[in-house]
Design a protein around this motif. Structure first.
Motif, PDB file in Angstrom:
ATOM      1  N   GLY A 131       0.819  -1.199   0.000  1.00  0.00           N
ATOM      2  CA  GLY A 131       0.000   0.000   0.000  1.00  0.00           C
ATOM      3  C   GLY A 131       0.856   1.253   0.000  1.00  0.00           C
ATOM      4  N   MET A 132       1.924   1.202   0.790  1.00  0.00           N
ATOM      5  CA  MET A 132       2.828   2.331   0.866  1.00  0.00           C
ATOM      6  C   MET A 132       3.500   2.573  -0.481  1.00  0.00           C
ATOM      7  N   GLU A 133       3.919   1.479  -1.121  1.00  0.00           N
ATOM      8  CA  GLU A 133       4.544   1.612  -2.433  1.00  0.00           C
ATOM      9  C   GLU A 133       3.591   2.260  -3.422  1.00  0.00           C
ATOM     10  N   ASP A 138       8.410   5.000  -0.546  1.00  0.00           N
ATOM     11  CA  ASP A 138       9.260   3.816  -0.605  1.00  0.00           C
ATOM     12  C   ASP A 138       9.375   3.187   0.789  1.00  0.00           C
ATOM     13  N   PRO A 139       8.839   1.964   0.970  1.00  0.00           N
ATOM     14  CA  PRO A 139       8.897   1.369   2.314  1.00  0.00           C
ATOM     15  C   PRO A 139      10.325   1.117   2.790  1.00  0.00           C
ATOM     16  N   LEU A 140      11.256   0.958   1.844  1.00  0.00           N
ATOM     17  CA  LEU A 140      12.651   0.762   2.272  1.00  0.00           C
ATOM     18  C   LEU A 140      13.150   2.012   2.992  1.00  0.00           C
TER      19      LEU A 140
ATOM     20  N   LEU B  72       9.824   2.375 -16.961  1.00  0.00           N
ATOM     21  CA  LEU B  72      10.196   3.587 -16.219  1.00  0.00           C
ATOM     22  C   LEU B  72      11.327   3.312 -15.238  1.00  0.00           C
ATOM     23  N   SER B  73      12.122   4.333 -14.979  1.00  0.00           N
ATOM     24  CA  SER B  73      13.123   4.231 -13.918  1.00  0.00           C
ATOM     25  C   SER B  73      12.394   4.285 -12.587  1.00  0.00           C
ATOM     26  N   ARG B  74      13.139   3.930 -11.532  1.00  0.00           N
ATOM     27  CA  ARG B  74      12.530   3.897 -10.211  1.00  0.00           C
ATOM     28  C   ARG B  74      11.937   5.264  -9.820  1.00  0.00           C
ATOM     29  N   ARG B  81       3.271   6.990  -9.802  1.00  0.00           N
ATOM     30  CA  ARG B  81       2.360   6.436  -8.796  1.00  0.00           C
ATOM     31  C   ARG B  81       1.624   7.515  -8.018  1.00  0.00           C
ATOM     32  N   LYS B  82       2.192   8.726  -8.008  1.00  0.00           N
ATOM     33  CA  LYS B  82       1.490   9.795  -7.299  1.00  0.00           C
ATOM     34  C   LYS B  82       0.164  10.117  -7.981  1.00  0.00           C
ATOM     35  N   LYS B  83       0.066   9.732  -9.268  1.00  0.00           N
ATOM     36  CA  LYS B  83      -1.168  10.026  -9.995  1.00  0.00           C
ATOM     37  C   LYS B  83      -2.159   8.874  -9.928  1.00  0.00           C
TER      38      LYS B  83
END
Lengths: 260, 267
Positions: A131-133, A138-140, B72-74, B81-83
């Motif tokens: 969920g966090m991801e 980033d959970p790490l 995509l890069s990390r 993902r913010k969208k």
């Protein structure tokens, strides 16, 4: 039959190496990169409390008893040679060089390590990490990194507390109960304990053990199979693997520091 | 701005030796509720994780707003993902935080808004799912339906463009089911969201979806508006929509012949 055994051996070797690789990647992802102190610092402080401060009680009580037992055992041997005046250095050196770092690490693995593994394993099982991801956090960085740093900072400090309380415990038994002269307890200790050789080496040991224990605990939780059975197994593995690794490394470090 | 929000092209994905998707394609239109239906165990949740970039496909493209997610890069993936936002089946609320802090979590992580403004936003989001009064409760104190609504409030906290629902109706009583059905539709229209609903609850999905994909046997077996699907000729689609126990999708998991299995111990 033999090929079956070989296959199993190969499989478990591959699994182990892969697990080691994953644990390295986890730590790399958690620690490498631009640190964000504004968000990271409060999390770090909270973990310092959970991991470090809450472990204080078990460390103090164990340190006290270990110091007391050391004094009692040491006295019975030393008194035969009329050397009970050397009780101080015996207690102090045993604690500083060996028992402080090692016993603290073992207790820490049982107290804080197992809790960390279970916590992170459950977060994984309940999809909190996923969920966090998905929330682009980033959970790490958010979960693993603060716990890692808190463990690495708190364990050497806990070991120092353990040593201090142990020495006082030795005093309690040796001086107050068995009648060793207080002056010789402290002065021989002062004369025989070297700041670098004994105290600093002990702290270095403790630091290495801290990295080992906390890394194993975090990885076992992060890598746990997300079922109740998987988490229980991961928790056990944390304590067993961390304890054995600490003892193994203790031998290597002792040989390097005091062997030559 | 293209009309298609998520465009999946020839997607193949396998887990171990088990092929889950074989060259599947589908499109999700902007501003619509798109449903993905299919029997359990065909990897519907997997599909959402593929769109969210948590899993990588073996082959094929997953375009989200024009960006190919697996490529995509990390850092770019985290920006993308913010969208988007996902409602997990379990809710995935953070158990050590109150409902309020759970909803505030993404806002605090991604913005630097003052606490007073965060409070206003959180209360607005909680109001829209009817849980403003439950803001001080811990997740463990919530019922299943309330937990899912709280998670929904968290999912819309940052006004995403895409929201993915993973089995939003599973294990809900009829009343909370009705509430969630209404919420999905209302949020979609009021906030101008694009919604993907993964589910096997046929009636609920058919009542809110603008477009439906039925997935089975590693690919899309039928798609269209709910009306079109009801007219679909495919035996498989009809079996699924009507909930018949046996048919084109067999009742039995594949196995050796029954007689052979039973006689094994006798031989």
């Amino acid at each position: 039959m033999i090929s079956d055994k070989l296959q199993k051996l190969g499989r478990s070797t591959i699994d182990n190496v892969a697990g080691f690789g994953r644990s390295g990647l986890m730590l790399f992802g958690a620690l490498v990169g631009k640190p964000d102190f504004r968000k990271g610092f409060p999390l770090f402080i909270k973990q310092l409390y959970v991991i470090g401060v809450l472990s204080l009680l078990i460390i103090v009580v164990s340190g006290l008893f270990i110091g007391m037992v050391l004094a009692l055992q040491g006295y019975t041997v030393l008194v035969k040679f009329g050397a009970e005046g050397m009780l101080g250095p015996l207690v102090a050196l045993s604690l500083l060089r060996e028992l402080g770092p090692v016993v603290t690490a073992l207790l820490f693995a049982g107290r804080a390590g197992s809790a960390l593994t279970a916590e992170i394993g459950l977060m994984k099982a309940t999809e909190q990490l996923s969920g966090m991801e998905m929330m682009a956090v980033d959970p790490l960085r958010r979960i693993i990194a603060p716990r890692f740093w808190a463990g690495v900072v708190s364990m050497p400090l806990l070991a120092l507390v353990f040593n201090a309380v142990g020495i006082l415990g030795g005093h309690l038994i040796g001086v107050d109960w068995l009648g060793v002269d207080a002056g010789s307890y402290w002065s021989t200790m002062q004369a025989n304990v070297d700041l670098y050789q004994d105290v600093l080496n002990g702290v270095i040991k403790s630091f290495v053990f801290a990295v080992i224990v906390i890394w194993i605990a975090l990885h076992k939780g992060y890598d746990a199979i997300p079922t109740s059975e998987g988490i229980s197994r991961a928790t056990t593995q944390t304590v067993v693997t961390a304890s054995l690794t600490v003892l193994g490394f203790d031998f290597i470090l002792t040989a390097l520091m005091f062997g030559g | 701005m293209s009309d298609i929000m998520v465009d999946i092209q020839h997607l193949s994905f396998s887990r171990g030796d088990n092929l889950i998707y074989d060259g599947m394609s589908m499109q999700v239109r902007r501003g619509k509720v798109t449903a993905i239906m299919g029997p359990s165990g065909i990897g519907k949740t997997t599909l959402l994780k593929l769109i969210g970039g948590q899993l990588k496909p073996d082959n094929g493209k997953i375009l989200f707003d024009g960006q190919d997610i697996p490529a995509l890069s990390r850092a770019d993936l985290y920006q993308a993902r913010k969208k988007m936002s996902m409602l997990f089946q379990s809710g995935a609320l953070f158990t050590e935080m109150s409902v309020f802090d759970n909803v505030a979590f993404p806002i605090r992580e991604h913005t630097r808004l003052p606490e007073s403004l965060i409070r206003t936003i959180v209360l607005m989001k909680l109001e829209s799912v009817g849980l403003r009064g439950a803001r001080d409760l811990m997740p463990a104190e919530l019922s299943g339906g309330m937990a899912r609504r709280a998670a929904l409030a968290r999912a819309i906290a940052l006004d995403p463009e895409l929201i993915m629902y993973d089995e939003p109706f599973a294990g809900q009583d009829p009343i909370s089911m009705g509430v969630i059905v209404r919420l999905i539709k209302e949020l979609n229209n009021a906030l101008g969201l694009t919604s993907i609903v993964v589910s096997h609850d046929v009636t609920e999905v058919m009542s809110i979806a603008d477009y439906v994909y039925v997935v089975a046997e590693k690919k899309v077996i039928g798609h269209g508006t709910p009306e079109q699907l009801r007219q679909d000729k495919s035996e498989l689609v009809q079996q699924f929509l009507k909930g018949e126990a046996d048919g084109a999708v067999p009742f039995h998991y594949r196995a050796n012949a029954y007689e052979d299995d039973l006689m094994e111990s006798v031989r």
